[in-house]
Design a protein around this motif. Structure first.
Motif, PDB file in Angstrom:
ATOM      1  N   ARG A  71       0.841  -1.192   0.000  1.00 39.39           N
ATOM      2  CA  ARG A  71       0.000   0.000   0.000  1.00 39.39           C
ATOM      3  C   ARG A  71       0.880   1.247   0.000  1.00 39.39           C
ATOM      4  NH1 ARG A  71      -4.867   1.258   4.331  1.00 39.39           N
ATOM      5  NH2 ARG A  71      -5.694   3.129   3.293  1.00 39.39           N
ATOM      6  N   PRO A  72       0.768   2.100  -1.017  1.00 40.20           N
ATOM      7  CA  PRO A  72       1.587   3.319  -1.035  1.00 40.20           C
ATOM      8  C   PRO A  72       1.079   4.333  -0.019  1.00 40.20           C
ATOM      9  CG  PRO A  72       0.106   3.290  -2.909  1.00 40.20           C
ATOM     10  CD  PRO A  72      -0.075   1.975  -2.207  1.00 40.20           C
ATOM     11  N   LEU A  73       1.961   5.244   0.345  1.00 39.51           N
ATOM     12  CA  LEU A  73       1.576   6.292   1.279  1.00 39.51           C
ATOM     13  C   LEU A  73       0.566   7.227   0.621  1.00 39.51           C
ATOM     14  CD1 LEU A  73       2.129   7.661   4.068  1.00 39.51           C
ATOM     15  CD2 LEU A  73       3.756   9.110   2.853  1.00 39.51           C
ATOM     16  N   ALA A  74      -0.496   7.541   1.341  1.00 35.74           N
ATOM     17  CA  ALA A  74      -1.521   8.443   0.816  1.00 35.74           C
ATOM     18  C   ALA A  74      -0.988   9.870   0.837  1.00 35.74           C
ATOM     19  CB  ALA A  74      -2.794   8.337   1.660  1.00 35.74           C
ATOM     20  N   SER A  75      -0.693  10.399  -0.335  1.00 32.01           N
ATOM     21  CA  SER A  75      -0.170  11.756  -0.452  1.00 32.01           C
ATOM     22  C   SER A  75      -1.162  12.621  -1.220  1.00 32.01           C
ATOM     23  CB  SER A  75       1.195  11.759  -1.150  1.00 32.01           C
ATOM     24  OG  SER A  75       1.105  11.107  -2.396  1.00 32.01           O
ATOM     25  N   ARG A  76      -1.035  13.923  -1.019  1.00 33.03           N
ATOM     26  CA  ARG A  76      -1.972  14.865  -1.624  1.00 33.03           C
ATOM     27  C   ARG A  76      -1.351  15.558  -2.829  1.00 33.03           C
ATOM     28  NH1 ARG A  76      -5.650  18.284   2.204  1.00 33.03           N
ATOM     29  NH2 ARG A  76      -7.231  17.271   0.930  1.00 33.03           N
ATOM     30  N   ALA A  77      -2.186  15.992  -3.747  1.00 38.69           N
ATOM     31  CA  ALA A  77      -1.764  16.749  -4.926  1.00 38.69           C
ATOM     32  C   ALA A  77      -2.981  17.470  -5.483  1.00 38.69           C
ATOM     33  CB  ALA A  77      -1.148  15.839  -5.974  1.00 38.69           C
ATOM     34  N   LYS A  78      -2.759  18.636  -6.087  1.00 38.08           N
ATOM     35  CA  LYS A  78      -3.856  19.426  -6.631  1.00 38.08           C
ATOM     36  C   LYS A  78      -4.119  19.133  -8.100  1.00 38.08           C
ATOM     37  CE  LYS A  78      -4.472  23.661  -5.383  1.00 38.08           C
ATOM     38  NZ  LYS A  78      -4.322  25.099  -5.113  1.00 38.08           N
ATOM     39  N   ASP A  79      -3.106  18.650  -8.812  1.00 38.71           N
ATOM     40  CA  ASP A  79      -3.260  18.378 -10.245  1.00 38.71           C
ATOM     41  C   ASP A  79      -2.240  17.334 -10.651  1.00 38.71           C
ATOM     42  OD1 ASP A  79      -0.867  19.812 -10.260  1.00 38.71           O
ATOM     43  OD2 ASP A  79      -1.872  21.687 -10.753  1.00 38.71           O
ATOM     44  N   ILE A  80      -2.092  17.131 -11.955  1.00 33.51           N
ATOM     45  CA  ILE A  80      -1.173  16.107 -12.453  1.00 33.51           C
ATOM     46  C   ILE A  80       0.230  16.646 -12.662  1.00 33.51           C
ATOM     47  CG2 ILE A  80      -3.044  14.829 -13.536  1.00 33.51           C
ATOM     48  CD1 ILE A  80      -2.239  15.990 -16.203  1.00 33.51           C
ATOM     49  N   GLY A  81       0.490  17.888 -12.261  1.00 34.03           N
ATOM     50  CA  GLY A  81       1.839  18.422 -12.251  1.00 34.03           C
ATOM     51  C   GLY A  81       2.337  18.823 -13.636  1.00 34.03           C
ATOM     52  N   ILE A  82       3.613  18.536 -13.874  1.00 32.11           N
ATOM     53  CA  ILE A  82       4.272  18.968 -15.113  1.00 32.11           C
ATOM     54  C   ILE A  82       3.716  18.257 -16.332  1.00 32.11           C
ATOM     55  CG2 ILE A  82       6.108  17.242 -15.016  1.00 32.11           C
ATOM     56  CD1 ILE A  82       8.054  19.373 -15.971  1.00 32.11           C
ATOM     57  N   TRP A  83       3.008  17.150 -16.111  1.00 32.39           N
ATOM     58  CA  TRP A  83       2.469  16.396 -17.248  1.00 32.39           C
ATOM     59  C   TRP A  83       1.456  17.212 -18.040  1.00 32.39           C
ATOM     60  CZ3 TRP A  83       5.278  12.502 -18.514  1.00 32.39           C
ATOM     61  CH2 TRP A  83       5.936  11.747 -17.532  1.00 32.39           C
ATOM     62  N   TYR A  84       0.750  18.138 -17.388  1.00 28.86           N
ATOM     63  CA  TYR A  84      -0.232  18.945 -18.115  1.00 28.86           C
ATOM     64  C   TYR A  84       0.461  19.836 -19.148  1.00 28.86           C
ATOM     65  CZ  TYR A  84      -4.181  21.984 -19.123  1.00 28.86           C
ATOM     66  OH  TYR A  84      -5.175  22.670 -19.774  1.00 28.86           O
ATOM     67  N   GLY A  85       1.587  20.448 -18.777  1.00 31.66           N
ATOM     68  CA  GLY A  85       2.339  21.248 -19.735  1.00 31.66           C
ATOM     69  C   GLY A  85       2.865  20.418 -20.892  1.00 31.66           C
ATOM     70  N   ILE A  86       3.280  19.168 -20.612  1.00 31.37           N
ATOM     71  CA  ILE A  86       3.743  18.279 -21.680  1.00 31.37           C
ATOM     72  C   ILE A  86       2.591  17.947 -22.627  1.00 31.37           C
ATOM     73  CG2 ILE A  86       4.637  15.976 -22.135  1.00 31.37           C
ATOM     74  CD1 ILE A  86       6.257  16.194 -19.569  1.00 31.37           C
ATOM     75  N   LEU A  87       1.399  17.721 -22.075  1.00 32.38           N
ATOM     76  CA  LEU A  87       0.232  17.453 -22.926  1.00 32.38           C
ATOM     77  C   LEU A  87      -0.073  18.636 -23.837  1.00 32.38           C
ATOM     78  CD1 LEU A  87      -2.148  15.683 -20.388  1.00 32.38           C
ATOM     79  CD2 LEU A  87      -1.118  14.647 -22.407  1.00 32.38           C
ATOM     80  N   GLU A  88       0.029  19.853 -23.310  1.00 29.89           N
ATOM     81  CA  GLU A  88      -0.203  21.028 -24.150  1.00 29.89           C
ATOM     82  C   GLU A  88       0.838  21.121 -25.263  1.00 29.89           C
ATOM     83  OE1 GLU A  88      -0.299  24.252 -21.313  1.00 29.89           O
ATOM     84  OE2 GLU A  88      -2.483  24.376 -21.499  1.00 29.89           O
ATOM     85  N   GLY A  89       2.096  20.815 -24.935  1.00 33.76           N
ATOM     86  CA  GLY A  89       3.126  20.828 -25.968  1.00 33.76           C
ATOM     87  C   GLY A  89       2.877  19.798 -27.058  1.00 33.76           C
ATOM     88  N   ILE A  90       2.425  18.604 -26.661  1.00 27.72           N
ATOM     89  CA  ILE A  90       2.101  17.572 -27.652  1.00 27.72           C
ATOM     90  C   ILE A  90       0.941  18.021 -28.532  1.00 27.72           C
ATOM     91  CG2 ILE A  90       1.196  15.227 -27.922  1.00 27.72           C
ATOM     92  CD1 ILE A  90       2.796  14.422 -25.498  1.00 27.72           C
ATOM     93  N   GLY A  91      -0.048  18.690 -27.932  1.00 28.88           N
ATOM     94  CA  GLY A  91      -1.174  19.183 -28.724  1.00 28.88           C
ATOM     95  C   GLY A  91      -0.746  20.183 -29.789  1.00 28.88           C
ATOM     96  N   ILE A  92       0.207  21.064 -29.444  1.00 26.39           N
ATOM     97  CA  ILE A  92       0.708  22.033 -30.436  1.00 26.39           C
ATOM     98  C   ILE A  92       1.513  21.315 -31.514  1.00 26.39           C
ATOM     99  CG2 ILE A  92       2.261  23.997 -30.732  1.00 26.39           C
ATOM    100  CD1 ILE A  92       1.453  24.907 -27.913  1.00 26.39           C
ATOM    101  N   LEU A  93       2.366  20.364 -31.099  1.00 22.45           N
ATOM    102  CA  LEU A  93       3.172  19.627 -32.077  1.00 22.45           C
ATOM    103  C   LEU A  93       2.305  18.802 -33.019  1.00 22.45           C
ATOM    104  CD1 LEU A  93       5.998  18.761 -33.057  1.00 22.45           C
ATOM    105  CD2 LEU A  93       5.914  16.928 -31.346  1.00 22.45           C
ATOM    106  N   SER A  94       1.187  18.287 -32.513  1.00 25.62           N
ATOM    107  CA  SER A  94       0.327  17.454 -33.362  1.00 25.62           C
ATOM    108  C   SER A  94      -0.269  18.258 -34.511  1.00 25.62           C
ATOM    109  CB  SER A  94      -0.793  16.842 -32.510  1.00 25.62           C
ATOM    110  OG  SER A  94      -1.675  17.845 -32.025  1.00 25.62           O
ATOM    111  N   VAL A  95      -0.568  19.535 -34.297  1.00 20.62           N
ATOM    112  CA  VAL A  95      -1.103  20.363 -35.381  1.00 20.62           C
ATOM    113  C   VAL A  95      -0.075  20.488 -36.506  1.00 20.62           C
ATOM    114  CG1 VAL A  95      -1.992  22.640 -35.978  1.00 20.62           C
ATOM    115  CG2 VAL A  95      -2.575  21.623 -33.779  1.00 20.62           C
ATOM    116  N   ILE A  96       1.180  20.722 -36.117  1.00 18.32           N
ATOM    117  CA  ILE A  96       2.237  20.905 -37.127  1.00 18.32           C
ATOM    118  C   ILE A  96       2.496  19.606 -37.884  1.00 18.32           C
ATOM    119  CG2 ILE A  96       4.640  21.583 -37.445  1.00 18.32           C
ATOM    120  CD1 ILE A  96       4.377  23.245 -34.885  1.00 18.32           C
TER     121      ILE A  96
END
Length: 956
Positions: free
Chosen positions: A759-784
């Motif tokens: 069982r992993p330690l229950a830790s808190r977080a508000k969002d998915i972190g740096i992965w959201y910025g990577i997803l936005e970058g992939i979305g821009i690259l996909s258009v090109i």
């Protein structure tokens, strides 16, 4: 006894500086005496009391040290640690509380409680007696008890060298640290209200509900009767406060803080306990890194299996409930119980599964449209003029595609490949590329709204991360130079700006070197393709000889996949960590490591795909003047039907093989390891031995969670998202394959977390972190990339130019199938066979086609015939096609980017109803707190009146 109680409520002396120790003790004594009625602050001489307490404390400390010298379980004494014999160091007061109380026998045997069956195990530490770090553990465990935690030790049933340290946090400790950590707890039931509606709307809703009654029940929703009543989601919450404890809903102090919160509080304490003299000798993580402890983890809540059915007898525990309604394969089509996942594993893991579920749900429309594009190609296959002309072109002889061994071939021999190409490259491809670019934006924008709702429901809106500790590696590297922390006001190690820049340059150079290694591997694949085409063309088997180019592409993709996995294993895990600079905190290191690891994995996975999409067959020259690699190997040409079939094969094979391999490694590897452990236990203790082991022994035999947390899970899905969006114009079935994989992935990850991992330690977080910025970058690259795939890789633009400029409908503004008559002949150029180079001249002269040696052959390009004033020069149609391609790329990118930004602007990050609920809840919480405080003061006033103690000028 009163002194021991007061002492247990004070912070650890080892964690307080000597200068502030006296003030803290005086303030605590002032608080304890001042709250008693009838005693005034001016009547007490606190300096005399403090001197007396210090004298008593010396005797008490000596007494505790003597007891520890005799009975301390931290000493490696074999006489105290037998199999099943318990050595307890819990406080005497806690022992007296359980005397005379009836404790269920189940609590004593299920391995979740201390031997007394009363104190629940909140955390487990594991070490070996043979480990030389004995003194550090003794100091650490002594300070743990000083913090108020209760402790028991027990040796392993399978290995007497392994010692389990069981920790329990009493109510006083939980309350104190819950207040320090601002843990939000329920204090009042939520009040739901309905908006005022008009009669017309009510009538419509009644008709809709009546119509829904005829339809079957929603099969994807979980049965509410099997899910427990999660009180946190039905109540308003507020930061826990011991002074306002009467405001909170406390039915049972033992269950008020759930198990995940209890383990998180204990872990918070362990991270701040010293184990040695020195300002940096603190925390459990350092003891784990130096080997003092072998493992540290919270316990699972019992077994995930039960002899009884969950429908008739209910769930044994939350782990069993999660297995039945989440990790079981029988519920693959149902929604995830995210609130239960969050309660058991914490908000960070809950957010990952929420994001994965949202991504999987958003793949449904993308997969449907992609399947529609594929089926549109199937239905229009017989009406495609280009495919008809290719299949009927028995008189068109194509030039060989490789040196010497490749023969001349009829264009009609590539009929099947032309039809397959039409399935993916048809009139709906451009629409699908625009749709996927917009889909990526909608997915991210609506995820922000979904995350806001989850953050509100899980009390993460106002949550702020604590000031993180400095990484031990950073301290060891820069301990000589210090500066004052602007937040805490304490001196800490400092990294100079010049050193930071130099390390950043070294890190970037290292990543660039690793990317060059990947490019070198792709270069090797290119050489393999060039050499193997000629080898397969001279093969004995007719099947391979006639399909030499397809065989070359298939084997090259498989070899490329093996190289990708080899580089992932060998290079990424070793060099990425080495080239990652030394950030100050753990989160900064994780972000830096994540970005570098993603860049390497992305280049490693997609480099060969980029080569096939944008370079294959583009720079080969023409017959008689081929461009060669190292002046030796002739560059590979596209198939007569185009290069899109190679790109489709590359994407399909890589996507299927990689997803299959990842699923096997995620579940198969821990399954094999756990099976081997169970097999050894069965051989030693029989079939009944495993079931009689306590819970801490069972959990210790499970696999620990990945050292990088959820990194591998996120990386796999982000790379899949890139594969799904970047080259989707060439492979419309990619979203469908991703959807099928993710449906399996959710249950695989759930099964792994519930059954195969500790069982992993229950830790808190508000969002998915740096992965959201990577997803936005992939979305821009996909258009090109999709713009270039449509304009350069596919034949969409050449067909469009021919229809409007050179075809039968030129100048009429039409572009139907009748306008494509003659397109194949117009897209092929003529070559004089006698102009072949000596090393390129084929072994056969083509007499098998017409009975006499061939004089001319055709090839894909827009060039003048050999007898023109400028032989083999570019025609005007070539420049028209090139200009149209560049214009399409510019228009497509600007149009899609405008649509993306417009959608981002129109979709607010926070839903309006959620904003109104937040404002109303804030107002109601203030009103409730005021009313509760007023009610308490009125009760106190009435009690004082009854007792005859009333004061003038009281409020209210």
């Amino acid at each position: 006894a009163g002194f021991s109680t007061a002492l247990s409520q004070t912070p650890s002396i080892s964690s307080i500086s000597s200068e502030g120790r006296e003030d803290l003790q005086v303030n605590q004594l002032e608080t304890q005496i001042w709250i008693k009625p009838g005693i005034k602050k001016t009547d007490v001489d606190f300096s005399e009391i403090l001197n007396a307490i210090q004298e008593i404390a010396k005797d008490v400390n000596i007494f505790f040290d003597e007891l520890e010298g005799v009975n301390s379980p931290s000493k490696d004494d074999d006489s105290l640690l037998h199999h099943g014999n318990l050595t307890s160091t819990s406080d005497d007061a806690s022992r007296l509380e359980v005397v005379g109380e009836e404790v269920p026998d189940k609590n004593k045997t299920n391995g979740l409680y201390f031997r007394d069956g009363k104190c629940r195990i909140d955390y487990i530490l594991v070490y070996r007696k043979s480990n030389p770090q004995t003194e550090k553990r003794e100091v650490f465990e002594r300070n743990i008890r000083a913090e108020g935690l209760q402790m028991e030790k027990e040796s392993s049933l399978t290995n007497s060298d392994i010692i389990f340290v069981k920790l329990h946090a009493p109510w006083e400790v939980l309350g104190k640290y819950a207040e320090l950590m601002n843990v939000r707890m329920p204090f009042r039931r939520k009040i739901y209200y309905l908006h005022r509606r008009y009669k017309f709307m009510n009538r419509i809703e009644k008709q809709i509900s009546r119509f829904r009654g005829w339809l079957p029940r929603k099969p994807m929703k979980l049965d509410k009767e099997t899910l427990p009543d999660l009180e946190e989601n039905d109540c308003y919450t507020a930061p826990f406060s011991q002074q306002r404890i009467h405001h909170f809903i406390i039915h049972n102090k033992d269950t008020f803080f759930n198990n995940a919160t209890r383990s998180r509080i204990v872990h918070h304490i362990l991270q701040r306990v010293k184990y040695e003299e020195g300002k940096n000798k603190i925390g459990l993580n350092r003891l784990l890194s130096n080997g003092s402890y072998e493992a540290a983890f919270p316990l699972h809540e019992g077994s995930y299996r039960s002899k009884n059915s969950i429908k008739t007898h209910g769930a044994e525990n939350h782990r069993h409930l999660l297995y039945e309604c989440w990790a079981s394969w029988g519920v693959w089509y149902k929604y995830q119980p995210l609130d239960l996942v969050r309660r058991y594993f914490g908000e960070k893991i809950g957010l990952y599964f929420a994001w994965l579920g949202w991504y999987t749900g958003m793949l449904f429309p993308a997969a449907f449209i992609g399947l529609f594009v594929f089926l549109y190609g199937v239905t229009t296959l017989n009406h495609c003029q280009v495919s008809k002309e290719v299949c009927q072109a028995t008189d068109i002889i194509m030039c060989p595609i490789c040196d010497k061994y490749c023969p001349f071939m009829r264009l009609s021999d590539s009929c099947i490949y032309a039809k397959v190409t039409h399935l993916f490259d048809n009139g709906a491809t451009v629409f699908f590329a625009v749709f996927m670019a917009v889909w990526a934006t909608v997915f991210l924008e609506f995820w922000k709204r979904r995350r806001a709702v989850i953050a509100y429901d899980w009390d993460l809106i106002d949550w702020e991360e604590e000031e993180e500790e400095i990484r031990p590696q950073f301290e060891a590297k820069y301990s000589k130079k210090e500066r004052m922390n602007p937040i805490s006001g304490k001196p800490e190690p400092y990294q100079a700006f010049a050193d930071k820049c130099s390390r950043l340059i070294v890190s970037a150079s290292g990543i660039f070197f690793m990317i060059c290694v990947v490019i070198a591997a792709v270069f090797g694949i290119v050489i393999y393709r060039v050499v193997t085409v000629s080898t397969f063309a001279a093969f004995k088997w007719a099947l391979i000889r006639n399909n030499s180019q397809v065989a070359t592409t298939g084997t090259a993709v498989c070899i490329n996949f093996c190289i990708i996995m080899l580089l992932n294993v060998v290079t990424s895990e070793t060099l990425i960590i080495f080239f990652t600079e030394q950030p100050r905190t753990e989160s900064e290191w994780e972000n830096s490591f994540t970005l570098k690891m993603f860049l390497f994995q992305f280049v490693n996975l997609n480099s060969s795909t980029f080569y096939i999409a944008f370079f294959l067959g583009r720079f080969t020259g023409h017959p008689g003047a081929y461009l060669r690699l190292i002046n030796r190997w002739r560059l590979e040409e596209c198939h007569p039907s185009g290069c899109l079939i190679d790109l489709c094969m590359q994407m399909g094979i890589i996507m299927v093989l990689k997803q299959t391999w990842n699923n096997f490694m995620e579940l198969g590897y821990p399954l094999i390891q756990n099976w081997w452990t169970r097999r050894k236990l069965r051989q030693e203790y029989g079939t009944q031995g495993k079931t009689s082991f306590p819970q801490w022994e069972k959990d210790y035999n499970l696999q620990p969670m990945n050292a990088y947390g959820l990194f591998d899970e996120y990386l796999e899905m982000i790379l899949q998202f890139g594969f799904t969006t970047i080259f989707v114009a060439a492979f419309p079935l990619a979203p469908l394959l991703a959807l099928l994989n993710n449906i399996i992935e959710i249950r695989l990850d759930a099964y792994k977390f519930v059954t195969q991992w500790r069982r992993p330690l229950a830790s808190r977080a508000k969002d998915i972190g740096i992965w959201y910025g990577i997803l936005e970058g992939i979305g821009i690259l996909s258009v090109i990339t999709n713009a270039f795939v449509i304009a350069v890789t596919s034949d969409f633009i050449p067909r469009l130019v021919y229809a409007y400029k050179y075809g039968p409908c030129a100048g009429q503004g039409e572009a139907g199938q009748k306008c494509m008559v003659g397109y194949v002949n117009a897209s092929l150029s003529v070559f004089l066979v006698s102009d072949f180079e000596n090393r390129s001249e084929p072994t056969s002269n083509g007499s098998e086609f017409s009975g006499s040696p061939l004089k001319y052959c055709r090839y894909r390009d827009y060039r003048d015939p050999p007898h023109s004033p400028v032989p083999y020069g570019y025609t005007l149609q070539f420049w028209h096609v090139l200009a149209a391609r560049l214009a399409f790329i510019i228009v497509f990118e600007h149009l899609v980017f405008c649509i993306k930004h417009l959608i981002s602007y129109l979709i607010p990050d926070l839903p309006k109803d959620l904003r109104d609920r937040m404002r109303r809840e804030k107002y109601l919480i203030q009103e409730m707190m005021y009313e509760a405080e007023l009610e308490r003061l009125q009760k106190e006033r009435k009690e004082r009146k009854k007792n005859g103690k009333s004061y003038h000028n009281e409020w209210p």
